[in-house]
Design a protein around this motif. Structure first.
Motif, PDB file in Angstrom:
ATOM      1  N   LYS A  35       0.837  -1.210   0.000  1.00  0.00           N
ATOM      2  CA  LYS A  35       0.000   0.000   0.000  1.00  0.00           C
ATOM      3  C   LYS A  35       0.869   1.256   0.000  1.00  0.00           C
ATOM      4  O   LYS A  35       0.532   2.249  -0.652  1.00  0.00           O
ATOM      5  CB  LYS A  35      -0.910  -0.003   1.214  1.00  0.00           C
ATOM      6  N   LEU A  36       2.004   1.194   0.727  1.00  0.00           N
ATOM      7  CA  LEU A  36       2.885   2.353   0.752  1.00  0.00           C
ATOM      8  C   LEU A  36       3.483   2.615  -0.622  1.00  0.00           C
ATOM      9  O   LEU A  36       3.600   3.759  -1.057  1.00  0.00           O
ATOM     10  CB  LEU A  36       3.997   2.140   1.786  1.00  0.00           C
ATOM     11  N   ASN A  37       3.853   1.526  -1.314  1.00  0.00           N
ATOM     12  CA  ASN A  37       4.426   1.679  -2.660  1.00  0.00           C
ATOM     13  C   ASN A  37       3.414   2.264  -3.631  1.00  0.00           C
ATOM     14  O   ASN A  37       3.768   3.045  -4.520  1.00  0.00           O
ATOM     15  CB  ASN A  37       4.940   0.326  -3.174  1.00  0.00           C
ATOM     16  N   LYS A  38       2.153   1.874  -3.473  1.00  0.00           N
ATOM     17  CA  LYS A  38       1.117   2.421  -4.363  1.00  0.00           C
ATOM     18  C   LYS A  38       0.964   3.933  -4.156  1.00  0.00           C
ATOM     19  O   LYS A  38       0.754   4.682  -5.108  1.00  0.00           O
ATOM     20  CB  LYS A  38      -0.218   1.729  -4.098  1.00  0.00           C
ATOM     21  N   LEU A  39       1.044   4.372  -2.880  1.00  0.00           N
ATOM     22  CA  LEU A  39       0.953   5.808  -2.612  1.00  0.00           C
ATOM     23  C   LEU A  39       2.120   6.568  -3.242  1.00  0.00           C
ATOM     24  O   LEU A  39       1.959   7.686  -3.741  1.00  0.00           O
ATOM     25  CB  LEU A  39       0.939   6.062  -1.105  1.00  0.00           C
ATOM     26  N   VAL A  40       3.301   5.944  -3.241  1.00  0.00           N
ATOM     27  CA  VAL A  40       4.464   6.575  -3.860  1.00  0.00           C
ATOM     28  C   VAL A  40       4.298   6.598  -5.371  1.00  0.00           C
ATOM     29  O   VAL A  40       4.611   7.596  -6.042  1.00  0.00           O
ATOM     30  CB  VAL A  40       5.753   5.838  -3.459  1.00  0.00           C
ATOM     31  N   GLU A  41       3.795   5.467  -5.962  1.00  0.00           N
ATOM     32  CA  GLU A  41       3.592   5.409  -7.410  1.00  0.00           C
ATOM     33  C   GLU A  41       2.588   6.460  -7.882  1.00  0.00           C
ATOM     34  O   GLU A  41       2.709   7.002  -8.986  1.00  0.00           O
ATOM     35  CB  GLU A  41       3.102   4.017  -7.805  1.00  0.00           C
ATOM     36  N   LYS A  42       1.608   6.756  -7.061  1.00  0.00           N
ATOM     37  CA  LYS A  42       0.610   7.765  -7.429  1.00  0.00           C
ATOM     38  C   LYS A  42       1.111   9.179  -7.144  1.00  0.00           C
ATOM     39  O   LYS A  42       0.362  10.152  -7.295  1.00  0.00           O
ATOM     40  CB  LYS A  42      -0.689   7.529  -6.653  1.00  0.00           C
ATOM     41  N   PHE A  45       3.378  10.782  -2.277  1.00  0.00           N
ATOM     42  CA  PHE A  45       4.550  10.965  -1.427  1.00  0.00           C
ATOM     43  C   PHE A  45       5.811  10.614  -2.226  1.00  0.00           C
ATOM     44  O   PHE A  45       5.761   9.856  -3.201  1.00  0.00           O
ATOM     45  CB  PHE A  45       4.473  10.067  -0.178  1.00  0.00           C
ATOM     46  N   LYS A  46       6.949  11.159  -1.776  1.00  0.00           N
ATOM     47  CA  LYS A  46       8.215  10.904  -2.479  1.00  0.00           C
ATOM     48  C   LYS A  46       8.806   9.561  -2.097  1.00  0.00           C
ATOM     49  O   LYS A  46       9.380   8.858  -2.930  1.00  0.00           O
ATOM     50  CB  LYS A  46       9.210  12.023  -2.166  1.00  0.00           C
ATOM     51  N   THR A  47       8.690   9.194  -0.832  1.00  0.00           N
ATOM     52  CA  THR A  47       9.280   7.944  -0.372  1.00  0.00           C
ATOM     53  C   THR A  47       8.253   7.145   0.425  1.00  0.00           C
ATOM     54  O   THR A  47       7.247   7.682   0.893  1.00  0.00           O
ATOM     55  CB  THR A  47      10.510   8.216   0.511  1.00  0.00           C
TER      56      THR A  47
END
Length: 344
Positions: A35-42, A45-47
């Motif tokens: 889920k964190l990676n999806k937020l970064v992909e969208k 967030f930067k990291t």
């Protein structure tokens, strides 16, 4: 004071304990890396680390806000609320007049079936000793900017007071086309003190909700005079400042004529003659009864309900601002207004 301080200290300790519990729960809660990676992909967030910190902040806010919202809803649900109920019609005893000028006296009991133009408000009743009657009147006001106007109203009187009720209507500006600003006024003339006072409530506004609670409008009781001009009664009220100095002469004028067969006329012979010469009609309403009102409009309270087949004596007639023809009638000693389509 010690008890208050103890309660405050206990509440503070409880809040600290809850805050520590929230931090412990949120900090130990695992957040899926996917889920964190999806937020970064969208590109929210930067990291992934920033995404994780933001997510935990949101969880903390949610856990803190939840009990606050719950307590607010709980308090709202337990606060007693007053219901606006129609005034109960009394079967016997004293006649009472509400601030809207209605007389509560039971001609018959039953549920209302006439379509109401506005919601009625029950209000504290002021006891008036009989005889009391509702008589058509003309009201003229000359005080205040934009206030000089005339309006049709009604008068109720006995040996202690004279109560005048009327509606003030004004079309709203172009910002609210078709809307109307309306106030219901009640002016009470105290025949013992020789002073008069005003009460007012809003029926409708150009915007927002009207204040339908009765409000005292007079800063101080004002003097008045009563005179008879032929068969007409004329009341003239002055306005004065708090120090007793005159502000406006004849600021409020009421004119009305008592019908000979009004209950206010104590001469039985004159009543009998007048009734025999007056027009008599019969109530014939589709709902089984007609509402008797204090003024020729559905925007005021119901005085009483008259069943079909009841003969009534026509005292007066008036076409209101909506173009509806109303009759002022007397039925079983009660005087009020009935819509013409409900009479045969």
């Amino acid at each position: 004071m010690n008890q208050v301080a103890g309660v405050g200290k206990g509440t503070l300790n409880l809040c600290k304990a809850y805050w520590n519990w929230v931090n412990q729960i949120v900090d130990s809660h695992p957040i899926p890396e996917q889920k964190l990676n999806k937020l970064v992909e969208k590109k929210h967030f930067k990291t992934a680390e920033e995404a994780e910190q933001a997510t935990r902040r949101v969880l903390k806010v949610a856990l803190i806000a939840t009990p606050v919202v719950f307590l607010t809803i709980l308090m709202w649900s337990i606060i007693p609320k007053s219901d606006n109920q129609p005034t109960t019609i009394q079967a016997k005893g004293d006649i009472t007049a509400t601030p809207s000028g209605t007389i509560n006296q039971n001609l018959i009991s039953g549920r209302a079936t006439e379509q109401e133009a506005s919601k009625q408000n029950a209000s504290p009743a002021t006891t008036l000793k009989a005889p009391v009657a509702s008589i058509a009147a003309l009201v003229k006001r000359t005080t205040g900017d934009g206030f000089p106007y005339e309006a049709a109203g009604s008068v109720q009187e006995n040996e202690q007071v004279i109560v005048v009720n009327y509606l003030y209507s004004k079309e709203c500006s172009s910002e609210a086309p078709g809307a109307t600003f309306q106030q219901e006024w009640k002016t009470t003339f105290d025949l013992t003190a020789k002073t008069w006072t005003n009460q007012v409530k809003e029926v409708s506004k150009c915007s927002g909700n009207p204040n339908q609670e009765w409000t005292d409008y007079s800063r101080t009781p004002n003097p008045f005079t009563i005179e008879s001009v032929g068969s007409e009664t004329v009341i003239k009220g002055d306005t004065q400042d708090t120090d007793g100095s005159l502000l406006t002469k004849d600021a409020f004028i009421v004119r009305y004529t008592k019908p000979l067969h009004s209950p206010l006329n104590s001469d039985p012979a004159s009543q009998a003659i007048s009734k025999s010469e007056s027009t008599t009609k019969v109530i014939q309403a589709g709902d089984g009864f007609a509402n008797l009102r204090s003024q020729p409009t559905t925007e005021v309270d119901v005085v009483a309900k008259i069943p079909n087949g009841t003969p009534v004596v026509i005292l007066n007639e008036q076409t209101n601002s909506s173009g509806q023809l109303w009759y002022q009638v007397e039925a079983s000693g009660q005087v009020g207004w009935v819509y013409s389509d409900l009479l045969n």
